[in-house]
Design an enzyme around this catalytic site. Structure first.
Site, PDB file in Angstrom:
ATOM      1  N   LYS A 152       0.807  -1.222   0.000  1.00 14.25           N
ATOM      2  CA  LYS A 152       0.000   0.000   0.000  1.00 14.25           C
ATOM      3  C   LYS A 152       0.840   1.271   0.000  1.00 14.25           C
ATOM      4  O   LYS A 152       0.483   2.264  -0.629  1.00 14.25           O
ATOM      5  CB  LYS A 152      -0.960  -0.021   1.188  1.00 14.25           C
ATOM      6  CG  LYS A 152      -2.080  -1.048   1.034  1.00 14.25           C
ATOM      7  CD  LYS A 152      -3.051  -0.971   2.189  1.00 14.25           C
ATOM      8  CE  LYS A 152      -4.247  -1.880   1.961  1.00 14.25           C
ATOM      9  NZ  LYS A 152      -3.900  -3.284   1.847  1.00 14.25           N
ATOM     10  N   LYS A 194      -3.596  -0.347   8.792  1.00 13.07           N
ATOM     11  CA  LYS A 194      -3.761  -1.288   7.675  1.00 13.07           C
ATOM     12  C   LYS A 194      -2.474  -2.056   7.439  1.00 13.07           C
ATOM     13  O   LYS A 194      -1.378  -1.485   7.457  1.00 13.07           O
ATOM     14  CB  LYS A 194      -4.083  -0.541   6.378  1.00 13.07           C
ATOM     15  CG  LYS A 194      -5.453   0.025   6.240  1.00 13.07           C
ATOM     16  CD  LYS A 194      -5.579   0.591   4.822  1.00 13.07           C
ATOM     17  CE  LYS A 194      -6.881   1.328   4.628  1.00 13.07           C
ATOM     18  NZ  LYS A 194      -6.936   1.914   3.271  1.00 13.07           N
ATOM     19  N   GLY A 200      -9.351  -7.691   1.429  1.00 12.52           N
ATOM     20  CA  GLY A 200     -10.494  -8.441   1.935  1.00 12.52           C
ATOM     21  C   GLY A 200     -10.839  -8.119   3.372  1.00 12.52           C
ATOM     22  O   GLY A 200     -11.456  -8.924   4.068  1.00 12.52           O
ATOM     23  N   GLY A 201     -10.435  -6.930   3.844  1.00  9.10           N
ATOM     24  CA  GLY A 201     -10.749  -6.553   5.218  1.00  9.10           C
ATOM     25  C   GLY A 201      -9.806  -7.143   6.245  1.00  9.10           C
ATOM     26  O   GLY A 201      -9.951  -6.886   7.442  1.00  9.10           O
ATOM     27  N   HIS A 244     -17.606   3.559   0.096  1.00  2.92           N
ATOM     28  CA  HIS A 244     -16.578   2.723  -0.535  1.00  2.92           C
ATOM     29  C   HIS A 244     -17.024   2.514  -1.983  1.00  2.92           C
ATOM     30  O   HIS A 244     -17.955   1.768  -2.258  1.00  2.92           O
ATOM     31  CB  HIS A 244     -16.478   1.391   0.215  1.00  2.92           C
ATOM     32  CG  HIS A 244     -15.446   0.466  -0.342  1.00  2.92           C
ATOM     33  ND1 HIS A 244     -14.577  -0.232   0.453  1.00  2.92           N
ATOM     34  CD2 HIS A 244     -15.137   0.099  -1.615  1.00  2.92           C
ATOM     35  CE1 HIS A 244     -13.789  -0.978  -0.296  1.00  2.92           C
ATOM     36  NE2 HIS A 244     -14.117  -0.797  -1.559  1.00  2.92           N
ATOM     37  N   HIS A 271     -15.314  -4.655   8.043  1.00  2.23           N
ATOM     38  CA  HIS A 271     -14.576  -4.191   6.860  1.00  2.23           C
ATOM     39  C   HIS A 271     -14.731  -5.129   5.674  1.00  2.23           C
ATOM     40  O   HIS A 271     -13.944  -5.073   4.735  1.00  2.23           O
ATOM     41  CB  HIS A 271     -13.084  -4.008   7.173  1.00  2.23           C
ATOM     42  CG  HIS A 271     -12.817  -3.149   8.363  1.00  2.23           C
ATOM     43  ND1 HIS A 271     -13.203  -1.826   8.436  1.00  2.23           N
ATOM     44  CD2 HIS A 271     -12.212  -3.429   9.553  1.00  2.23           C
ATOM     45  CE1 HIS A 271     -12.849  -1.330   9.598  1.00  2.23           C
ATOM     46  NE2 HIS A 271     -12.249  -2.279  10.293  1.00  2.23           N
ATOM     47  N   GLU A 311     -10.002   0.923  -5.851  1.00  2.53           N
ATOM     48  CA  GLU A 311     -10.941   1.248  -4.771  1.00  2.53           C
ATOM     49  C   GLU A 311     -10.701   2.670  -4.269  1.00  2.53           C
ATOM     50  O   GLU A 311      -9.558   3.084  -4.055  1.00  2.53           O
ATOM     51  CB  GLU A 311     -10.793   0.237  -3.630  1.00  2.53           C
ATOM     52  CG  GLU A 311     -11.022  -1.194  -4.088  1.00  2.53           C
ATOM     53  CD  GLU A 311     -11.266  -2.149  -2.935  1.00  2.53           C
ATOM     54  OE1 GLU A 311     -11.206  -1.712  -1.770  1.00  2.53           O
ATOM     55  OE2 GLU A 311     -11.529  -3.330  -3.204  1.00  2.53           O
ATOM     56  N   ARG A 328      -6.860  -8.330  -9.234  1.00  7.30           N
ATOM     57  CA  ARG A 328      -7.525  -9.613  -9.502  1.00  7.30           C
ATOM     58  C   ARG A 328      -8.983  -9.339  -9.821  1.00  7.30           C
ATOM     59  O   ARG A 328      -9.441  -8.197  -9.764  1.00  7.30           O
ATOM     60  CB  ARG A 328      -7.438 -10.517  -8.266  1.00  7.30           C
ATOM     61  CG  ARG A 328      -7.976  -9.829  -7.007  1.00  7.30           C
ATOM     62  CD  ARG A 328      -8.027 -10.746  -5.811  1.00  7.30           C
ATOM     63  NE  ARG A 328      -8.219 -10.050  -4.571  1.00  7.30           N
ATOM     64  CZ  ARG A 328      -9.371  -9.584  -4.102  1.00  7.30           C
ATOM     65  NH1 ARG A 328     -10.455  -9.708  -4.850  1.00  7.30           N
ATOM     66  NH2 ARG A 328      -9.449  -8.980  -2.938  1.00  7.30           N
TER      67      ARG A 328
END
Length: 715
Positions: A152, A194, A200-201, A244, A271, A311, A328
Site C-alpha cells: 500500500k 492497515k 479483503g478486510g 466505498h 470491513h 478502490e 484480480r
C-alpha cells in the site's frame, strides 16, 4: 407494416450481439494471441469462484482442471471440472496456498494457464513469477503490478505521481510501536491501521483514541501475519462515514485500458462487503467519468493487464481518494457484468492469451442497475459470527437472464470451518435501482436454507431500510441503523404456529398411512390418523417452543378432516394438505379463511416455514433427559463460539480476570476472534494450548469466582 417494438431483454441481447460483432471485426480469434493458445486452464481456487470460471471455460470450449483439499474432495467445483487433482490437507497453507503443489498439477495436467480466482494465490507476486518461469500463463497482471499495488505504501506513491487523489498518512519503514503511535497522534484520531499487503478486510483495525491504539495495532499485525505472512503496517486518517466506491478496470498487452463503471460497496461488517451495487447510487455522469478516468490512470501507471479494481473512499461531497488496487477479479464483479452485458472471465482468458480488449471505452454502455447480496453462514445477531455445518435444505430462486446464483455448494454439502463462510452470491438486474431492489428482495425470500445460521433475514431487513432504499449508504450504515436492523426478536404469529402444528399433523398422518399401507390390514381403524372417535371428537395437546417461550396448542379433530386449534385465548379453524414440487414440500393451508402456501421443511424437532413474509422456526421441545444430555458442560467458563484453531493463549491457571478481559485468540473461517471472560474470577484450568483445534462449544477455560478455591479448601 406494423412497427416493431423491442423489449429491454431483446435490446440487451442485441447490444451484447453488437459488442461481439465489434470484437469479431477486430480479428480476435478463440483464446489465441501473442502469448499462446489456451485450451486447458487450471483454476487454483475452490468453491464459488472456481465454479464461476469453469462455466465460462466450458462455454468457450476450454477444458478446466480443479485442485482440491481433503475437505473438498466431494465439492461442487471438483464435480464440475474436466479433471481434478488432490493437493493436500484442509489447511489452506498446505493445499490451496502451496505454490509448488499447484504448479506441479499445472504441469502434470498439461494446463496452458492458471486462473487464480480471488484470495489464495491471486495477488501473490512470487506465484505469478513462478508461472512465467514454468512457461504457464498466469491469468492476471504482470508480477510487477501485483507487487507495486500489493504494497500500500508503494501504491500510494505511484498513484500520487499519476495524478490520482490520495489520502495522506504514514507509510514509512520504521515499524516500532513508538513511531507508529507517534504518527497516529500526528495524523489525529480516529486512524485506520492497515497491513500494507492487506485485502479483503484482513489486517485492518480502527483506533479511535491513544488508549486503544496498541491493542488494535497488535490485533491487526496478528491477522496480517496469518493472512499475508507480513505484518508491516501503515497509518491513515480514518474518514468518518465514507462511501466505498470502486471501479472495474481492464487492460491488455497492447496498451489499451478501459473502465466498466463503478460499484458501491459501502455496506460492510468487519470491513468486509455484504451487499454491492452498480452503478453507485446518486453518482452523476461527471463524477462517474472522473472516477473511471482516474482508475484508468492508475492501471496505466503500472502497465496493468487483465481485470483489476481500483478502490476509492468517497466523502459526502463526492470527493474521492485512492484507497488501494485489487489486482484480480473481485467477488462482486457480476454486478459490473450485468450493467455492461459482458463476461469478464471470458475477457480474462482472451487477454491472457494476448488478444486485444474486446471493447474500447466508447463501445462500453451502461444499462440498468444491479445488486449482489452475499449469503453467508453467519449469525448477524451474534456480531456476525461465522459458522460452519451441513446444508440440510437448500433451495434458491430460479436463475434467469436477470437473476444469477453464483455458488459452489449444493444441498447436502457442508460449509467448512477451514475456508470463507460465503454460501453464495445472489445477483439481480433491473431497469433502474428501484426495480433491481424489488427483484433482490423477492429473490432473497426464495433463498431458503436449513442446517446453519445465515444472514438472509438480515439482508432482507437491510435492503428494506428507508435509507438504503434512498441510496443513503456509507461504511457506517450498519452501526448507524443498528436499532432498526436488529429489532427485538418477534415471536411467530398465531397463524404461523398453527401452520407449524398443521405441518407436524400432516407428516404424522402420512407416516401412519404409509405404515398402514404396508401392513397386513391397511383398512384397520387402529392404523388411521384421522382422529375418528365414536360419538365424540379427539382432543390432544401439542407443546411447541417459540424461542425461549413454550406454548401449548390444543387441537380438536373435526369429522370433515379440518382442525380447531386453541392457542391461549385465540381459536383458529385450520385446514390443509401437503404438496411436493421439485423435491420441496409446500403446505397448502387455510387459517381462519386466509389461504397461503409456505414452503415446509421439518428437520429433527424443528419446523421451518418459508413464506413471502420471511422465515419462521417452531420447534418441538426435547424431553428433559435429552436436553440435559446435549448440554455443553461449559459451566463457569468460556466456550469456543465455533470450530477453529487456538492462535494465542493469554492466560494461565491462577490468573485473575475481569469481565471482558481477553482470554484467547482464535482463528476460524479466516478470521481472528478474541475470546473474552464472561465474568470476573480466577482461571482454574486452561483446556487448550496454542495451535490446538477446538470444536464449537468446547470449554476453553474454567473460571471460578475469586475466593471460591480458598473457601473450598477451608471446609
Amino acid at each position: 407494416m406494423a412497427a416493431v417494438i423491442l423489449s429491454f431483454p431483446t435490446l440487451h441481447g442485441l447490444r451484447i450481439f453488437t459488442q461481439k460483432l465489434l470484437w469479431t471485426k477486430r480479428g480476435a480469434r478463440l483464446i489465441s494471441g501473442g502469448r499462446g493458445r489456451i485450451e486447458k486452464v487450471l483454476i487454483a481456487n475452490r468453491g464459488e469462484i472456481a465454479c464461476r470460471v469453469m462455466r465460462t471455460a466450458k462455454k468457450m470450449g476450454v477444458r478446466s482442471v480443479a485442485v482440491y483439499s481433503d475437505a473438498d474432495s466431494h465439492s461442487m467445483h471438483v464435480a464440475m471440472a474436466d479433471e481434478a487433482y488432490h493437493i493436500g490437507p484442509p489447511a489452506s497453507q498446505q493445499s490451496y496456498l502451496n505454490m509448488e503443489k499447484v504448479l506441479e498439477v499445472a504441469k502434470k495436467s498439461g494446463s496452458h494457464a492458471v486462473h487464480p480466482g480471488y484470495g489464495f494465490l491471486s495477488e501473490n507476486t512470487e506465484f505469478a513469477e513462478a508461472c512465467k518461469q514454468n512457461g504457464i500463463i498466469f491469468i492476471g497482471p504482470p508480477s510487477s503490478a501485483i507487487r507495486d499495488m500489493g504494497i500500500k505504501s508503494t501504491s500510494k506513491h505511484i498513484m500520487s505521481a499519476a495524478g490520482v487523489p490520495i489520502i495522506g498518512g504514514y507509510h514509512g519503514d520504521d515499524q516500532s510501536n513508538e513511531r507508529l503511535r507517534a504518527e497516529a497522534e500526528k495524523i489525529g484520531y480516529p486512524v485506520m491501521i492497515k497491513a500494507v499487503r492487506g485485502g479483503g478486510g484482513k489486517g485492518m483495525r480502527i483506533a479511535r483514541s491513544d488508549s486503544d491504539f496498541l491493542e488494535q495495532l497488535e490485533s491487526a499485525r496478528r491477522e496480517a501475519r496469518k493472512s499475508f505472512n507480513d505484518d508491516v503496517m501503515l497509518i491513515e486518517k480514518f474518514v468518518e462515514d465514507p462511501r466505498h466506491v470502486e471501479v472495474q478496470v481492464f487492460g491488455d498487452t497492447h496498451g489499451n485500458a478501459v473502465y466498466l463503471f463503478e460499484r458501491d460497496c459501502s455496506v460492510q461488517r468487519r470491513h468486509q462487503k455484504i451487499i454491492e451495487e452498480a452503478p453507485g447510487p446518486g453518482i452523476n455522469a461527471e463524477v462517474r467519468r472522473k472516477l473511471g478516468e482516474a482508475a484508468v490512470r492508475a492501471a496505466k501507471a503500472v502497465n496493468y493487464v487483465g481485470a483489476g479494481t481500483v478502490e476509492f473512499i468517497m466523502d459526502a461531497q463526492h470527493n474521492f481518494y485512492f484507497m488501494e488496487m485489487n489486482t484480480r477479479l473481485q467477488v462482486e464483479h457480476p454486478v459490473s457484468e450485468m450493467i455492461t452485458g459482458t463476461d469478464l472471465v471470458e475477457w480474462q482468458l482472451r487477454v491472457a492469451a494476448g488478444e486485444r480488449l474486446p471493447l474500447l471505452q466508447n463501445d462500453i454502455m451502461l444499462r440498468g442497475h444491479s445488486f449482489e447480496a452475499r449469503i453467508y453462514a453467519e449469525d448477524p445477531n451474534n456480531d456476525f459470527l461465522p459458522g460452519a455445518g451441513p446444508l440440510l435444505h437448500l433451495s434458491t430462486p430460479a436463475p434467469d437472464e436477470h437473476t444469477r446464483i453464483e455458488t459452489g455448494v449444493r444441498e447436502g454439502d457442508e460449509v467448512s470451518a477451514h475456508y470463507d463462510p460465503m454460501i453464495a452470491k445472489l445477483v439481480v438486474w433491473g431497469e433502474d435501482r428501484r426495480a433491481a431492489l424489488q427483484k433482490l428482495r423477492y429473490s432473497l425470500r426464495q433463498y431458503n436454507i436449513v442446517g446453519l445460521s445465515t444472514n438472509i433475514e438480515f439482508l432482507l431487513s437491510l435492503s428494506a431500510h428507508p435509507d438504503f432504499e434512498a441510496g443513503n449508504v456509507s461504511t457506517s450504515f450498519i452501526p448507524q441503523h443498528y436499532a432498526d436492523l436488529f429489532p427485538p426478536p418477534k415471536a411467530p404469529s398465531g397463524a404461523t404456529v398453527c401452520q407449524a402444528a398443521l405441518g407436524l399433523l400432516l407428516r404424522e398422518k402420512k407416516g401412519a398411512e404409509d405404515s398402514a399401507g404396508a401392513s397386513a390390514d391397511p383398512s384397520s381403524p387402529f392404523g388411521s390418523s384421522r382422529g375418528w372417535r365414536l360419538n365424540t371428537r379427539l382432543h390432544r395437546s401439542l407443546a411447541l417452543q417459540l424461542g425461549d417461550e413454550k406454548v401449548i396448542v390444543v387441537i380438536t379433530y373435526n369429522q370433515d378432516g379440518s382442525y380447531a386449534m386453541q392457542l391461549g385465548e385465540e381459536l383458529f379453524h385450520v385446514t390443509g394438505e401437503l404438496e411436493t414440487e421439485g423435491g420441496a414440500s409446500f403446505l397448502h393451508s387455510s387459517v381462519n379463511g386466509v389461504k397461503s402456501r409456505p414452503k415446509l421443511v421439518i428437520v429433527d424437532n424443528v419446523v421451518h416455514l418459508f413464506s413471502a413474509e420471511g422465515g419462521a422456526d417452531v420447534s418441538v421441545p426435547l424431553p428433559k433427559y435429552l436436553a440435559a444430555a446435549s448440554g455443553s458442560g461449559a459451566q463457569g467458563g468460556a466456550v469456543a463460539p465455533m470450530t477453529g484453531t487456538i492462535e494465542k493463549v493469554l492466560v494461565k491457571a491462577g490468573d485473575k480476570v475481569n469481565v471482558g478481559d481477553p482470554l484467547m485468540v482464535m482463528i476460524a473461517m479466516k478470521m481472528e476472534h478474541i475470546i473474552r471472560a464472561p465474568k470476573a474470577g480466577v482461571i482454574a484450568k486452561v483446556f487448550f494450548n496454542e495451535g490446538a483445534q477446538a470444536n464449537r462449544h468446547a470449554p476453553l477455560v474454567e473460571l471460578e469466582e475469586e475466593g471460591g478455591v480458598d473457601q473450598e479448601g477451608a471446609q
